[in-house]
Design a protein around this motif. Structure first.
Motif, PDB file in Angstrom:
ATOM      1  N   GLN A 154      51.642  20.003   9.693  1.00  0.00           N
ATOM      2  CA  GLN A 154      51.481  20.982  10.749  1.00  0.00           C
ATOM      3  C   GLN A 154      52.079  22.459  10.379  1.00  0.00           C
ATOM      4  N   LYS A 155      53.022  22.566   9.836  1.00  0.00           N
ATOM      5  CA  LYS A 155      53.745  23.759   9.653  1.00  0.00           C
ATOM      6  C   LYS A 155      53.515  24.687   8.315  1.00  0.00           C
ATOM      7  N   GLY A 156      52.980  23.808   7.323  1.00  0.00           N
ATOM      8  CA  GLY A 156      52.799  24.392   6.032  1.00  0.00           C
ATOM      9  C   GLY A 156      53.886  24.443   5.034  1.00  0.00           C
ATOM     10  N   SER A 157      54.158  25.269   4.455  1.00  0.00           N
ATOM     11  CA  SER A 157      55.358  25.585   3.764  1.00  0.00           C
ATOM     12  C   SER A 157      56.518  25.620   4.426  1.00  0.00           C
ATOM     13  N   VAL A 158      57.431  24.795   4.375  1.00  0.00           N
ATOM     14  CA  VAL A 158      58.920  24.757   5.323  1.00  0.00           C
ATOM     15  C   VAL A 158      60.050  24.898   4.225  1.00  0.00           C
ATOM     16  N   CYS A 159      61.079  25.763   4.614  1.00  0.00           N
ATOM     17  CA  CYS A 159      62.354  25.793   4.196  1.00  0.00           C
ATOM     18  C   CYS A 159      62.956  24.704   4.473  1.00  0.00           C
ATOM     19  N   VAL A 160      63.715  23.676   3.443  1.00  0.00           N
ATOM     20  CA  VAL A 160      64.690  22.870   3.970  1.00  0.00           C
ATOM     21  C   VAL A 160      65.697  22.838   5.052  1.00  0.00           C
ATOM     22  N   CYS A 161      65.986  24.175   5.079  1.00  0.00           N
ATOM     23  CA  CYS A 161      66.962  24.770   6.194  1.00  0.00           C
ATOM     24  C   CYS A 161      66.434  24.628   7.628  1.00  0.00           C
ATOM     25  N   ASP A 162      64.981  24.813   7.516  1.00  0.00           N
ATOM     26  CA  ASP A 162      64.391  24.640   8.814  1.00  0.00           C
ATOM     27  C   ASP A 162      63.699  23.341   9.331  1.00  0.00           C
ATOM     28  N   LEU A 163      63.678  22.642   7.972  1.00  0.00           N
ATOM     29  CA  LEU A 163      63.223  21.044   8.208  1.00  0.00           C
ATOM     30  C   LEU A 163      64.288  20.372   8.807  1.00  0.00           C
ATOM     31  N   VAL A 164      65.635  20.622   8.450  1.00  0.00           N
ATOM     32  CA  VAL A 164      66.630  19.756   8.956  1.00  0.00           C
ATOM     33  C   VAL A 164      66.718  19.914  10.658  1.00  0.00           C
TER      34      VAL A 164
ATOM     35  N   LEU B 137      53.982  13.085  -3.354  1.00  0.00           N
ATOM     36  CA  LEU B 137      53.272  13.325  -2.178  1.00  0.00           C
ATOM     37  C   LEU B 137      53.469  14.700  -1.514  1.00  0.00           C
ATOM     38  N   ILE B 138      54.713  15.261  -1.936  1.00  0.00           N
ATOM     39  CA  ILE B 138      55.127  16.727  -1.556  1.00  0.00           C
ATOM     40  C   ILE B 138      55.250  17.407  -2.700  1.00  0.00           C
ATOM     41  N   THR B 139      55.386  18.736  -2.412  1.00  0.00           N
ATOM     42  CA  THR B 139      55.726  19.794  -3.740  1.00  0.00           C
ATOM     43  C   THR B 139      56.878  20.652  -3.250  1.00  0.00           C
ATOM     44  N   ARG B 140      57.572  21.246  -4.261  1.00  0.00           N
ATOM     45  CA  ARG B 140      58.653  21.895  -3.859  1.00  0.00           C
ATOM     46  C   ARG B 140      58.498  23.261  -4.447  1.00  0.00           C
ATOM     47  N   GLU B 141      58.943  24.426  -3.890  1.00  0.00           N
ATOM     48  CA  GLU B 141      58.944  25.606  -4.622  1.00  0.00           C
ATOM     49  C   GLU B 141      60.212  26.510  -4.288  1.00  0.00           C
ATOM     50  N   THR B 142      61.150  26.942  -5.279  1.00  0.00           N
ATOM     51  CA  THR B 142      62.190  27.387  -4.984  1.00  0.00           C
ATOM     52  C   THR B 142      62.248  28.818  -4.990  1.00  0.00           C
ATOM     53  N   LYS B 143      62.654  29.521  -3.783  1.00  0.00           N
ATOM     54  CA  LYS B 143      62.657  30.927  -3.745  1.00  0.00           C
ATOM     55  C   LYS B 143      64.087  31.372  -3.463  1.00  0.00           C
ATOM     56  N   GLY B 144      64.682  32.119  -4.607  1.00  0.00           N
ATOM     57  CA  GLY B 144      66.143  32.227  -4.526  1.00  0.00           C
ATOM     58  C   GLY B 144      66.820  31.128  -4.417  1.00  0.00           C
ATOM     59  N   THR B 145      67.722  30.902  -3.275  1.00  0.00           N
ATOM     60  CA  THR B 145      68.685  29.642  -3.213  1.00  0.00           C
ATOM     61  C   THR B 145      67.924  28.666  -2.276  1.00  0.00           C
ATOM     62  N   TRP B 146      66.877  28.868  -1.718  1.00  0.00           N
ATOM     63  CA  TRP B 146      66.116  27.859  -0.965  1.00  0.00           C
ATOM     64  C   TRP B 146      64.993  27.206  -1.557  1.00  0.00           C
ATOM     65  N   SER B 147      64.866  25.962  -0.949  1.00  0.00           N
ATOM     66  CA  SER B 147      63.712  25.351  -1.435  1.00  0.00           C
ATOM     67  C   SER B 147      62.731  25.264  -0.187  1.00  0.00           C
ATOM     68  N   TYR B 148      61.541  25.304  -0.571  1.00  0.00           N
ATOM     69  CA  TYR B 148      60.472  25.105   0.391  1.00  0.00           C
ATOM     70  C   TYR B 148      59.607  23.878   0.025  1.00  0.00           C
ATOM     71  N   TYR B 149      59.123  23.274   0.960  1.00  0.00           N
ATOM     72  CA  TYR B 149      58.303  22.106   0.836  1.00  0.00           C
ATOM     73  C   TYR B 149      56.802  22.171   1.314  1.00  0.00           C
TER      74      TYR B 149
ATOM     75  N   VAL C 219      63.381  17.930  12.056  1.00  0.00           N
ATOM     76  CA  VAL C 219      63.149  16.445  12.160  1.00  0.00           C
ATOM     77  C   VAL C 219      64.446  15.995  12.611  1.00  0.00           C
ATOM     78  N   ASN C 220      65.540  16.890  12.929  1.00  0.00           N
ATOM     79  CA  ASN C 220      66.764  16.370  13.592  1.00  0.00           C
ATOM     80  C   ASN C 220      67.526  15.466  12.380  1.00  0.00           C
ATOM     81  N   MET C 221      67.738  15.821  11.544  1.00  0.00           N
ATOM     82  CA  MET C 221      68.343  14.759  10.640  1.00  0.00           C
ATOM     83  C   MET C 221      69.550  15.933   9.749  1.00  0.00           C
ATOM     84  N   PRO C 222      70.589  15.155   9.243  1.00  0.00           N
ATOM     85  CA  PRO C 222      71.317  15.955   8.346  1.00  0.00           C
ATOM     86  C   PRO C 222      70.811  16.099   6.880  1.00  0.00           C
ATOM     87  N   GLN C 223      71.213  17.371   6.296  1.00  0.00           N
ATOM     88  CA  GLN C 223      70.612  17.733   5.055  1.00  0.00           C
ATOM     89  C   GLN C 223      70.708  16.541   4.151  1.00  0.00           C
TER      90      GLN C 223
END
Length: 116
Positions: free
Chosen positions: A41-51, A73-85, A54-58
């Protein structure tokens, strides 16, 4: 008497059952399905936003993301210190039936008659 099973000749493209097992095990969890749905639904999402989404501890989220990543089933791209899924639509579409695939497609991308 022990019955012997016939030997199936291997083709050049041998089926990797272990890979399929990992993929379907990854799909067999409500939280991971929820993560995949949110990524759809959201496309590429930062792990910080995904927390928050989905209301789940990191730490728990990272556990589920690793399983989904390892299964392809998913891909990850790292931008700086954040990972986007992002959902790996190619792999999901290859694995799932057309009816189930509709769940992981954006509303605009669903073919007519999908999920009816």
């Amino acid at each position: 008497m022990i019955k012997e099973l016939p030997v199936i000749a291997q083709t050049q493209e041998a089926v990797d059952f272990a890979s399929y097992e990992a993929k379907f095990k990854a799909l067999a969890d409500q939280k991971r399905l929820q993560i995949m749905y949110e990524l759809t639904q959201k496309g590429s999402v930062c792990v910080c936003d995904l927390v928050e989404i989905v209301n789940m501890p990191q730490s728990k989220l990272s556990y589920h993301l690793k399983i989904l990543l390892d299964a392809g089933l998913i891909t990850r791209e790292t931008k700086g210190t954040w990972s986007y899924y992002e959902l790996n639509h190619t792999e999901v579409n290859r694995l799932l039936s057309p009816e189930l695939c509709c769940i992981f497609r954006k509303l605009d991308d669903r073919p007519s008659g999908c999920c009816s």
